[in-house]
Scaffold this active site. Structure first.
Site, short mmCIF file in Angstrom:
data_model
loop_
_atom_site.label_atom_id
_atom_site.label_comp_id
_atom_site.label_asym_id
_atom_site.label_seq_id
_atom_site.Cartn_x
_atom_site.Cartn_y
_atom_site.Cartn_z
N HIS A 1 26.01 2.95 45.40
CA HIS A 1 26.28 4.37 45.50
C HIS A 1 25.89 5.16 44.26
O HIS A 1 26.07 6.37 44.21
CB HIS A 1 27.78 4.60 45.76
CG HIS A 1 28.62 4.28 44.56
ND1 HIS A 1 28.98 3.00 44.23
CD2 HIS A 1 29.16 5.07 43.59
CE1 HIS A 1 29.71 3.02 43.12
NE2 HIS A 1 29.83 4.26 42.71
C1 UD1 Z 1 31.90 9.33 41.94
C2 UD1 Z 1 31.87 9.11 40.43
C3 UD1 Z 1 31.41 7.70 40.12
C4 UD1 Z 1 32.23 6.68 40.87
C5 UD1 Z 1 32.27 7.01 42.34
C6 UD1 Z 1 33.21 6.07 43.04
C7 UD1 Z 1 31.31 11.08 39.08
C8 UD1 Z 1 30.27 11.70 38.26
N1 UD1 Z 1 30.93 10.00 39.79
O1 UD1 Z 1 30.58 9.25 42.42
O2 UD1 Z 1 31.57 7.47 38.74
O3 UD1 Z 1 31.65 5.42 40.68
O4 UD1 Z 1 32.73 8.35 42.53
O5 UD1 Z 1 32.95 5.97 44.40
O6 UD1 Z 1 32.43 11.50 39.08
N2 UD1 Z 1 31.30 12.80 49.53
C9 UD1 Z 1 31.70 12.91 50.83
N3 UD1 Z 1 32.93 12.40 51.15
C10 UD1 Z 1 33.75 11.81 50.25
C11 UD1 Z 1 33.31 11.69 48.93
C12 UD1 Z 1 32.08 12.19 48.58
O7 UD1 Z 1 30.99 13.45 51.67
O8 UD1 Z 1 34.86 11.40 50.63
C13 UD1 Z 1 30.01 13.38 49.13
C14 UD1 Z 1 30.25 14.57 48.18
O9 UD1 Z 1 30.46 15.76 48.87
C15 UD1 Z 1 28.99 14.59 47.36
C16 UD1 Z 1 28.57 13.12 47.35
O10 UD1 Z 1 29.27 12.45 48.37
O11 UD1 Z 1 28.01 15.34 47.99
C17 UD1 Z 1 28.81 12.46 46.02
O12 UD1 Z 1 30.20 12.53 45.69
P1 UD1 Z 1 30.67 12.68 44.16
O13 UD1 Z 1 32.14 12.68 44.11
O14 UD1 Z 1 29.93 13.79 43.52
O15 UD1 Z 1 30.09 11.40 43.44
P2 UD1 Z 1 30.21 9.86 43.82
O16 UD1 Z 1 28.85 9.36 44.10
O17 UD1 Z 1 31.25 9.65 44.82
N1 UDP Z 2 35.69 -0.42 47.96
C1 UDP Z 2 36.44 -0.16 49.09
N2 UDP Z 2 35.78 0.14 50.26
C2 UDP Z 2 34.43 0.18 50.33
C3 UDP Z 2 33.67 -0.08 49.17
C4 UDP Z 2 34.34 -0.36 47.99
O1 UDP Z 2 37.66 -0.23 49.06
O2 UDP Z 2 33.90 0.48 51.41
C5 UDP Z 2 36.40 -0.72 46.72
C6 UDP Z 2 35.92 -1.92 45.98
O3 UDP Z 2 36.52 -3.09 46.46
C7 UDP Z 2 36.31 -1.59 44.57
C8 UDP Z 2 36.22 -0.11 44.50
O4 UDP Z 2 36.17 0.36 45.84
O5 UDP Z 2 37.66 -1.93 44.35
C9 UDP Z 2 35.02 0.32 43.76
O6 UDP Z 2 34.84 1.70 43.88
P1 UDP Z 2 33.43 2.37 43.81
O7 UDP Z 2 32.37 1.37 44.01
O8 UDP Z 2 33.48 3.53 44.72
O9 UDP Z 2 33.40 2.96 42.33
P2 UDP Z 2 33.09 2.31 40.91
O10 UDP Z 2 33.93 1.11 40.75
O11 UDP Z 2 31.64 2.01 40.86
O12 UDP Z 2 33.42 3.40 39.97
#
Ligand code: UD1
Ligand code: UDP
Length: 363
Positions: free
Chosen positions: A207
Protein backbone atom coordinates in the site's frame (compact mmCIF):
# COMPACT_ATOMS: atom_id res chain seq x y z
CA UNK A 1 -4.27 11.44 34.57
CA UNK A 2 -6.41 12.57 31.65
CA UNK A 3 -4.93 11.37 28.41
CA UNK A 4 -6.05 12.22 24.90
CA UNK A 5 -5.15 9.48 22.43
CA UNK A 6 -5.18 10.46 18.76
CA UNK A 7 -5.41 7.69 16.17
CA UNK A 8 -6.50 7.64 12.55
CA UNK A 9 -4.99 4.73 10.61
CA UNK A 10 -5.31 0.95 10.75
CA UNK A 11 -1.97 0.10 12.40
CA UNK A 12 -2.62 2.70 15.10
CA UNK A 13 -5.89 1.05 16.12
CA UNK A 14 -4.01 -2.20 16.75
CA UNK A 15 -1.34 -0.60 18.95
CA UNK A 16 -3.86 1.63 20.73
CA UNK A 17 -6.03 -1.40 21.56
CA UNK A 18 -3.53 -3.03 23.88
CA UNK A 19 -2.38 0.25 25.42
CA UNK A 20 -5.91 1.55 25.91
CA UNK A 21 -6.94 -1.59 27.80
CA UNK A 22 -4.02 -1.08 30.18
CA UNK A 23 -4.39 2.69 30.47
CA UNK A 24 -8.05 2.57 31.39
CA UNK A 25 -7.33 0.47 34.47
CA UNK A 26 -6.34 3.67 36.29
CA UNK A 27 -6.63 6.69 34.03
CA UNK A 28 -9.17 8.62 32.00
CA UNK A 29 -8.61 8.19 28.25
CA UNK A 30 -10.31 10.29 25.60
CA UNK A 31 -9.99 8.79 22.12
CA UNK A 32 -9.89 11.07 19.10
CA UNK A 33 -10.20 9.38 15.67
CA UNK A 34 -9.06 11.78 12.98
CA UNK A 35 -11.04 9.90 10.33
CA UNK A 36 -7.95 9.26 8.16
CA UNK A 37 -9.10 5.66 7.61
CA UNK A 38 -12.85 5.42 7.42
CA UNK A 39 -14.07 2.34 5.52
CA UNK A 40 -15.71 -0.18 7.83
CA UNK A 41 -12.99 -2.76 7.18
CA UNK A 42 -10.19 -0.20 7.71
CA UNK A 43 -11.55 1.27 10.92
CA UNK A 44 -14.74 0.25 12.75
CA UNK A 45 -14.03 -3.46 12.35
CA UNK A 46 -10.81 -2.95 14.37
CA UNK A 47 -12.62 -1.10 17.15
CA UNK A 48 -15.15 -3.95 17.37
CA UNK A 49 -12.78 -6.92 17.07
CA UNK A 50 -10.16 -5.48 19.42
CA UNK A 51 -12.74 -4.08 21.83
CA UNK A 52 -11.41 -0.55 21.65
CA UNK A 53 -13.87 1.89 23.20
CA UNK A 54 -15.71 3.98 20.64
CA UNK A 55 -13.90 7.22 19.88
CA UNK A 56 -15.10 10.21 21.88
CA UNK A 57 -14.50 12.35 18.81
CA UNK A 58 -14.39 11.48 15.12
CA UNK A 59 -12.99 14.40 13.17
CA UNK A 60 -13.98 12.95 9.78
CA UNK A 61 -10.83 14.16 8.01
CA UNK A 62 -9.30 12.08 5.22
CA UNK A 63 -7.81 12.39 1.76
CA UNK A 64 -6.31 15.41 0.01
CA UNK A 65 -2.63 16.23 -0.24
CA UNK A 66 -0.35 15.64 2.73
CA UNK A 67 -0.47 19.32 3.70
CA UNK A 68 -4.24 19.56 3.27
CA UNK A 69 -4.87 16.49 5.41
CA UNK A 70 -2.34 17.42 8.07
CA UNK A 71 -3.46 21.05 8.22
CA UNK A 72 -7.14 20.22 8.57
CA UNK A 73 -6.33 17.68 11.26
CA UNK A 74 -4.21 20.18 13.22
CA UNK A 75 -7.07 22.66 13.35
CA UNK A 76 -9.59 20.06 14.47
CA UNK A 77 -7.28 18.37 17.01
CA UNK A 78 -6.43 21.76 18.51
CA UNK A 79 -10.11 22.40 19.19
CA UNK A 80 -10.43 19.10 21.04
CA UNK A 81 -7.26 19.71 23.05
CA UNK A 82 -8.41 23.18 24.05
CA UNK A 83 -11.67 21.71 25.26
CA UNK A 84 -10.29 18.61 27.00
CA UNK A 85 -7.04 20.08 28.40
CA UNK A 86 -5.40 16.66 28.93
CA UNK A 87 -2.30 15.97 31.02
CA UNK A 88 -0.77 14.10 28.07
CA UNK A 89 -1.28 13.51 24.38
CA UNK A 90 -0.62 9.90 23.38
CA UNK A 91 0.21 9.15 19.74
CA UNK A 92 1.48 6.22 17.71
CA UNK A 93 3.70 5.66 14.70
CA UNK A 94 4.22 7.97 11.79
CA UNK A 95 1.06 8.86 9.94
CA UNK A 96 -0.28 12.30 9.10
CA UNK A 97 -2.63 11.90 12.08
CA UNK A 98 0.42 11.47 14.33
CA UNK A 99 2.16 14.59 13.08
CA UNK A 100 -0.97 16.75 13.09
CA UNK A 101 -1.74 15.85 16.70
CA UNK A 102 1.86 16.45 17.78
CA UNK A 103 2.04 19.89 16.19
CA UNK A 104 -1.29 20.94 17.65
CA UNK A 105 -0.33 19.75 21.16
CA UNK A 106 3.18 21.15 21.38
CA UNK A 107 1.96 24.70 20.66
CA UNK A 108 -0.53 24.32 23.52
CA UNK A 109 2.28 23.10 25.80
CA UNK A 110 0.60 19.74 26.23
CA UNK A 111 3.25 17.05 26.75
CA UNK A 112 3.35 14.38 24.09
CA UNK A 113 4.12 10.71 24.49
CA UNK A 114 5.15 9.18 21.17
CA UNK A 115 4.92 5.40 20.95
CA UNK A 116 7.11 3.74 18.28
CA UNK A 117 9.54 6.63 18.42
CA UNK A 118 13.06 6.60 16.99
CA UNK A 119 12.41 4.63 13.81
CA UNK A 120 14.49 6.12 11.01
CA UNK A 121 14.80 5.21 7.34
CA UNK A 122 17.02 8.24 6.65
CA UNK A 123 15.01 8.79 3.52
CA UNK A 124 13.05 12.04 3.46
CA UNK A 125 11.18 11.13 0.27
CA UNK A 126 9.36 8.60 2.46
CA UNK A 127 6.44 10.65 3.85
CA UNK A 128 6.38 8.70 7.11
CA UNK A 129 10.02 9.64 7.79
CA UNK A 130 9.09 13.33 7.80
CA UNK A 131 6.24 12.61 10.20
CA UNK A 132 8.32 10.61 12.63
CA UNK A 133 11.35 12.93 12.68
CA UNK A 134 9.20 16.01 13.38
CA UNK A 135 7.05 14.18 15.94
CA UNK A 136 10.05 12.89 17.89
CA UNK A 137 11.62 16.31 18.11
CA UNK A 138 8.52 17.97 19.62
CA UNK A 139 7.54 15.13 21.97
CA UNK A 140 8.32 14.99 25.69
CA UNK A 141 8.49 11.22 25.99
CA UNK A 142 9.83 8.92 23.28
CA UNK A 143 9.02 5.26 23.66
CA UNK A 144 11.14 2.98 21.52
CA UNK A 145 9.95 -0.46 20.43
CA UNK A 146 13.43 -1.80 19.72
CA UNK A 147 17.05 -1.27 20.64
CA UNK A 148 17.88 0.06 17.17
CA UNK A 149 15.24 2.77 17.41
CA UNK A 150 16.57 3.74 20.85
CA UNK A 151 20.03 3.99 19.27
CA UNK A 152 18.64 6.27 16.57
CA UNK A 153 17.47 8.55 19.40
CA UNK A 154 21.00 8.59 20.79
CA UNK A 155 22.30 9.60 17.33
CA UNK A 156 20.00 12.62 17.42
CA UNK A 157 20.65 13.48 21.08
CA UNK A 158 17.08 12.61 22.05
CA UNK A 159 17.78 9.81 24.52
CA UNK A 160 17.26 12.11 27.54
CA UNK A 161 13.54 11.77 26.87
CA UNK A 162 13.64 8.21 25.54
CA UNK A 163 12.88 4.80 26.97
CA UNK A 164 12.95 1.29 25.49
CA UNK A 165 9.57 -0.35 26.20
CA UNK A 166 9.12 -3.07 23.56
CA UNK A 167 6.62 -3.22 20.76
CA UNK A 168 2.86 -3.07 21.45
CA UNK A 169 2.38 -4.77 18.05
CA UNK A 170 4.06 -7.80 19.61
CA UNK A 171 1.69 -7.65 22.60
CA UNK A 172 -1.24 -7.47 20.17
CA UNK A 173 0.04 -10.34 18.05
CA UNK A 174 0.44 -12.60 21.07
CA UNK A 175 -3.03 -11.70 22.33
CA UNK A 176 -5.08 -11.73 19.15
CA UNK A 177 -3.43 -14.00 16.58
CA UNK A 178 -4.76 -17.12 18.25
CA UNK A 179 -8.41 -16.05 18.45
CA UNK A 180 -9.39 -17.54 15.08
CA UNK A 181 -8.66 -20.77 13.27
CA UNK A 182 -7.66 -20.38 9.66
CA UNK A 183 -10.64 -22.53 8.68
CA UNK A 184 -12.97 -19.92 10.26
CA UNK A 185 -11.89 -17.27 7.78
CA UNK A 186 -13.91 -16.39 4.70
CA UNK A 187 -12.49 -13.81 2.35
CA UNK A 188 -14.54 -11.28 0.41
CA UNK A 189 -13.37 -10.84 -3.16
CA UNK A 190 -13.46 -7.33 -4.60
CA UNK A 191 -16.56 -8.24 -6.65
CA UNK A 192 -18.40 -9.17 -3.45
CA UNK A 193 -18.16 -12.98 -3.86
CA UNK A 194 -16.85 -14.88 -0.88
CA UNK A 195 -14.12 -17.49 -0.98
CA UNK A 196 -12.59 -19.92 1.54
CA UNK A 197 -8.93 -19.70 2.45
CA UNK A 198 -6.81 -21.92 0.20
CA UNK A 199 -4.84 -24.63 2.04
CA UNK A 200 -1.53 -23.16 0.99
CA UNK A 201 -0.98 -19.53 0.17
CA UNK A 202 1.40 -16.60 0.26
CA UNK A 203 0.12 -13.53 2.09
CA UNK A 204 0.78 -10.15 0.54
CA UNK A 205 0.03 -6.55 1.45
CA UNK A 206 1.13 -3.55 -0.56
CA UNK A 207 0.00 0.00 0.00
CA UNK A 208 2.96 2.36 0.17
CA UNK A 209 2.96 5.46 -1.97
CA UNK A 210 6.29 4.25 -3.39
CA UNK A 211 4.67 1.07 -4.79
CA UNK A 212 1.21 2.23 -5.74
CA UNK A 213 1.51 5.66 -7.33
CA UNK A 214 1.95 4.28 -10.84
CA UNK A 215 1.57 0.91 -12.60
CA UNK A 216 5.22 -0.07 -12.79
CA UNK A 217 5.94 -1.40 -9.31
CA UNK A 218 2.61 -3.09 -8.69
CA UNK A 219 2.83 -4.78 -12.10
CA UNK A 220 6.24 -6.27 -11.22
CA UNK A 221 4.94 -7.34 -7.82
CA UNK A 222 2.01 -9.12 -9.50
CA UNK A 223 4.45 -10.77 -11.95
CA UNK A 224 6.25 -12.30 -8.99
CA UNK A 225 3.02 -13.94 -7.79
CA UNK A 226 2.62 -15.72 -11.16
CA UNK A 227 5.97 -17.42 -10.57
CA UNK A 228 5.07 -18.83 -7.16
CA UNK A 229 3.90 -22.38 -6.44
CA UNK A 230 0.71 -21.35 -4.57
CA UNK A 231 -1.80 -18.53 -4.85
CA UNK A 232 -1.11 -15.20 -3.18
CA UNK A 233 -3.85 -13.63 -1.07
CA UNK A 234 -3.73 -9.86 -1.35
CA UNK A 235 -6.19 -7.81 0.75
CA UNK A 236 -6.10 -4.61 -1.25
CA UNK A 237 -5.73 -1.28 0.54
CA UNK A 238 -8.38 1.17 -0.73
CA UNK A 239 -5.72 3.51 -2.09
CA UNK A 240 -4.84 1.12 -4.91
CA UNK A 241 -7.96 -0.93 -5.44
CA UNK A 242 -8.70 0.44 -8.92
CA UNK A 243 -5.15 -0.02 -10.14
CA UNK A 244 -4.90 -3.55 -8.74
CA UNK A 245 -8.15 -4.65 -10.39
CA UNK A 246 -7.23 -3.09 -13.72
CA UNK A 247 -3.73 -4.64 -13.80
CA UNK A 248 -4.98 -8.09 -12.86
CA UNK A 249 -7.56 -7.97 -15.66
CA UNK A 250 -5.34 -6.38 -18.27
CA UNK A 251 -2.43 -8.81 -17.76
CA UNK A 252 -4.65 -11.81 -16.93
CA UNK A 253 -2.83 -12.61 -13.69
CA UNK A 254 -4.36 -15.75 -12.26
CA UNK A 255 -2.41 -16.43 -9.09
CA UNK A 256 -2.97 -13.23 -7.17
CA UNK A 257 -6.32 -13.24 -5.34
CA UNK A 258 -7.56 -9.71 -4.70
CA UNK A 259 -9.73 -9.48 -1.62
CA UNK A 260 -11.18 -6.76 0.58
CA UNK A 261 -9.08 -5.72 3.60
CA UNK A 262 -9.55 -8.15 6.47
CA UNK A 263 -9.80 -7.49 10.20
CA UNK A 264 -6.84 -7.90 12.54
CA UNK A 265 -7.98 -11.25 13.95
CA UNK A 266 -8.06 -12.53 10.38
CA UNK A 267 -4.83 -10.88 9.28
CA UNK A 268 -2.73 -12.09 12.19
CA UNK A 269 -4.10 -15.61 11.78
CA UNK A 270 -3.38 -15.46 8.03
CA UNK A 271 0.24 -14.49 8.77
CA UNK A 272 0.65 -17.48 11.07
CA UNK A 273 -0.65 -19.91 8.47
CA UNK A 274 0.94 -18.45 5.33
CA UNK A 275 3.82 -20.09 3.48
CA UNK A 276 5.67 -16.77 3.21
CA UNK A 277 4.96 -13.05 3.29
CA UNK A 278 5.40 -10.35 0.63
CA UNK A 279 4.81 -6.83 1.89
CA UNK A 280 5.72 -3.18 2.09
CA UNK A 281 3.96 -2.76 5.45
CA UNK A 282 5.85 -1.97 8.64
CA UNK A 283 3.35 -3.98 10.67
CA UNK A 284 3.31 -7.06 8.48
CA UNK A 285 7.12 -7.28 8.39
CA UNK A 286 7.13 -7.57 12.15
CA UNK A 287 4.22 -10.00 12.28
CA UNK A 288 6.02 -12.26 9.78
CA UNK A 289 8.98 -12.15 12.15
CA UNK A 290 6.81 -12.89 15.22
CA UNK A 291 5.35 -15.90 13.41
CA UNK A 292 8.73 -17.11 12.10
CA UNK A 293 7.64 -16.67 8.48
CA UNK A 294 10.04 -15.74 5.73
CA UNK A 295 9.35 -12.20 4.50
CA UNK A 296 10.34 -10.17 1.47
CA UNK A 297 9.84 -6.42 1.87
CA UNK A 298 9.45 -4.34 -1.26
CA UNK A 299 11.01 -1.07 -0.18
CA UNK A 300 14.37 0.57 -0.69
CA UNK A 301 14.93 1.27 2.99
CA UNK A 302 15.03 -0.69 6.22
CA UNK A 303 12.45 0.19 8.90
CA UNK A 304 12.91 -2.74 11.25
CA UNK A 305 16.57 -3.83 11.21
CA UNK A 306 15.91 -6.43 13.93
CA UNK A 307 13.90 -8.49 11.45
CA UNK A 308 16.68 -8.46 8.85
CA UNK A 309 18.74 -11.28 10.36
CA UNK A 310 19.46 -14.77 9.03
CA UNK A 311 17.52 -14.07 5.81
CA UNK A 312 14.30 -13.72 7.80
CA UNK A 313 13.30 -10.46 6.12
CA UNK A 314 15.00 -9.24 2.95
CA UNK A 315 14.53 -6.06 0.98
CA UNK A 316 13.72 -6.44 -2.68
CA UNK A 317 13.36 -3.94 -5.46
CA UNK A 318 9.95 -4.13 -7.14
CA UNK A 319 11.24 -6.58 -9.73
CA UNK A 320 9.33 -9.85 -10.17
CA UNK A 321 12.35 -12.16 -10.48
CA UNK A 322 14.17 -10.57 -7.54
CA UNK A 323 11.16 -10.95 -5.26
CA UNK A 324 10.84 -14.63 -6.14
CA UNK A 325 14.56 -15.26 -5.79
CA UNK A 326 14.62 -13.69 -2.32
CA UNK A 327 11.52 -15.58 -1.23
CA UNK A 328 13.49 -18.73 -2.08
CA UNK A 329 16.41 -17.91 0.27
CA UNK A 330 16.42 -20.17 3.30
CA UNK A 331 15.99 -18.43 6.62
CA UNK A 332 17.17 -19.46 10.04
CA UNK A 333 14.85 -18.78 12.98
CA UNK A 334 16.45 -18.50 16.39
CA UNK A 335 13.57 -18.92 18.84
CA UNK A 336 15.59 -17.25 21.60
CA UNK A 337 16.08 -14.03 19.65
CA UNK A 338 13.22 -11.77 20.84
CA UNK A 339 14.07 -8.16 19.99
CA UNK A 340 10.51 -6.80 20.31
CA UNK A 341 10.17 -7.14 24.08
CA UNK A 342 8.38 -9.62 26.27
CA UNK A 343 4.76 -9.04 25.21
CA UNK A 344 4.10 -6.61 28.05
CA UNK A 345 5.02 -3.34 26.41
CA UNK A 346 1.54 -1.84 26.94
CA UNK A 347 2.08 -2.03 30.69
CA UNK A 348 5.56 -0.52 30.34
CA UNK A 349 4.14 2.31 28.25
CA UNK A 350 1.58 3.20 30.92
CA UNK A 351 4.14 2.85 33.75
CA UNK A 352 6.55 5.11 31.88
CA UNK A 353 3.96 7.85 31.38
CA UNK A 354 3.02 7.62 35.08
CA UNK A 355 6.68 7.95 36.10
CA UNK A 356 7.23 10.87 33.74
CA UNK A 357 4.23 12.63 35.24
CA UNK A 358 5.55 12.06 38.76
CA UNK A 359 9.03 13.26 37.84
CA UNK A 360 7.65 16.39 36.21
CA UNK A 361 8.82 15.45 32.71
CA UNK A 362 5.53 16.76 31.43
CA UNK A 363 7.10 20.14 30.83
C1 UD1 B 1 -1.50 5.80 5.74
C2 UD1 B 1 -0.18 6.28 6.31
C3 UD1 B 1 0.85 5.18 6.23
C4 UD1 B 1 0.35 3.90 6.85
C5 UD1 B 1 -1.00 3.53 6.27
C6 UD1 B 1 -1.55 2.34 7.00
C7 UD1 B 1 0.31 8.66 6.02
C8 UD1 B 1 1.14 9.63 5.30
N1 UD1 B 1 0.35 7.40 5.57
O1 UD1 B 1 -1.32 5.57 4.36
O2 UD1 B 1 2.01 5.58 6.93
O3 UD1 B 1 1.27 2.87 6.58
O4 UD1 B 1 -1.90 4.63 6.42
O5 UD1 B 1 -2.50 1.66 6.26
O6 UD1 B 1 -0.32 9.00 6.99
N2 UD1 B 1 -8.87 5.53 1.78
C9 UD1 B 1 -10.13 5.03 1.63
N3 UD1 B 1 -10.68 4.39 2.70
C10 UD1 B 1 -10.04 4.23 3.88
C11 UD1 B 1 -8.74 4.73 4.00
C12 UD1 B 1 -8.16 5.38 2.94
O7 UD1 B 1 -10.75 5.17 0.58
O8 UD1 B 1 -10.62 3.65 4.81
C13 UD1 B 1 -8.26 6.29 0.67
C14 UD1 B 1 -8.10 7.76 1.07
O9 UD1 B 1 -9.24 8.50 0.81
C15 UD1 B 1 -6.92 8.19 0.23
C16 UD1 B 1 -6.12 6.90 0.07
O10 UD1 B 1 -6.96 5.82 0.42
O11 UD1 B 1 -7.36 8.62 -1.02
C17 UD1 B 1 -4.86 6.90 0.89
O12 UD1 B 1 -5.20 7.06 2.28
P1 UD1 B 1 -4.21 7.85 3.26
O13 UD1 B 1 -4.78 7.81 4.63
O14 UD1 B 1 -3.86 9.16 2.67
O15 UD1 B 1 -2.85 7.05 3.20
P2 UD1 B 1 -2.56 5.50 3.39
O16 UD1 B 1 -2.02 4.98 2.12
O17 UD1 B 1 -3.71 4.83 4.00
N1 UDP C 1 -3.81 -5.75 8.37
C1 UDP C 1 -5.13 -6.06 8.58
N2 UDP C 1 -5.94 -6.28 7.49
C2 UDP C 1 -5.46 -6.22 6.22
C3 UDP C 1 -4.11 -5.91 6.02
C4 UDP C 1 -3.30 -5.66 7.12
O1 UDP C 1 -5.58 -6.15 9.72
O2 UDP C 1 -6.24 -6.42 5.29
C5 UDP C 1 -2.96 -5.49 9.54
C6 UDP C 1 -1.66 -6.22 9.55
O3 UDP C 1 -1.80 -7.50 10.10
C7 UDP C 1 -0.81 -5.31 10.40
C8 UDP C 1 -1.35 -3.94 10.13
O4 UDP C 1 -2.61 -4.13 9.49
O5 UDP C 1 -1.05 -5.57 11.76
C9 UDP C 1 -0.45 -3.18 9.24
O6 UDP C 1 -1.04 -2.00 8.83
P1 UDP C 1 -0.70 -1.32 7.47
O7 UDP C 1 -0.01 -2.25 6.58
O8 UDP C 1 -1.95 -0.69 7.00
O9 UDP C 1 0.26 -0.12 7.91
P2 UDP C 1 1.81 -0.06 8.27
O10 UDP C 1 2.10 -1.09 9.28
O11 UDP C 1 2.57 -0.25 7.01
O12 UDP C 1 1.98 1.32 8.77
Amino acid sequence: MRIVTVVGARPQFIKAAVVSHELRKSHKEIIVHTGQHFDYNMSEQFFKELEIPNPDYNLGISGGTHAQMTGRMMIAVEEVLLKERPDWLLIYGDTNSTLAAALAAVKLHIPICHVEAGIRTHCLTNPEEVNRVCTDHVSSLLLASTKSSYEEMINEGLQYKGMLVGDPMYDAFLEYSQKLNISDITLTMLNGDTVRMPEEYYYMTCHREENTNDDKNLLEIFKSTELLDSPTIYPVHPRNKKRAVRLKEEYKFTKVILVEPVGYLESSCMVKNAKKIITDSGGLQREAFFAGKKCVTILNFVCWPETMVSNRNELSKPIGDEIVEKLGHLQHVDELYLPFGDGHSAKKIVDTIENAEKEGKNK
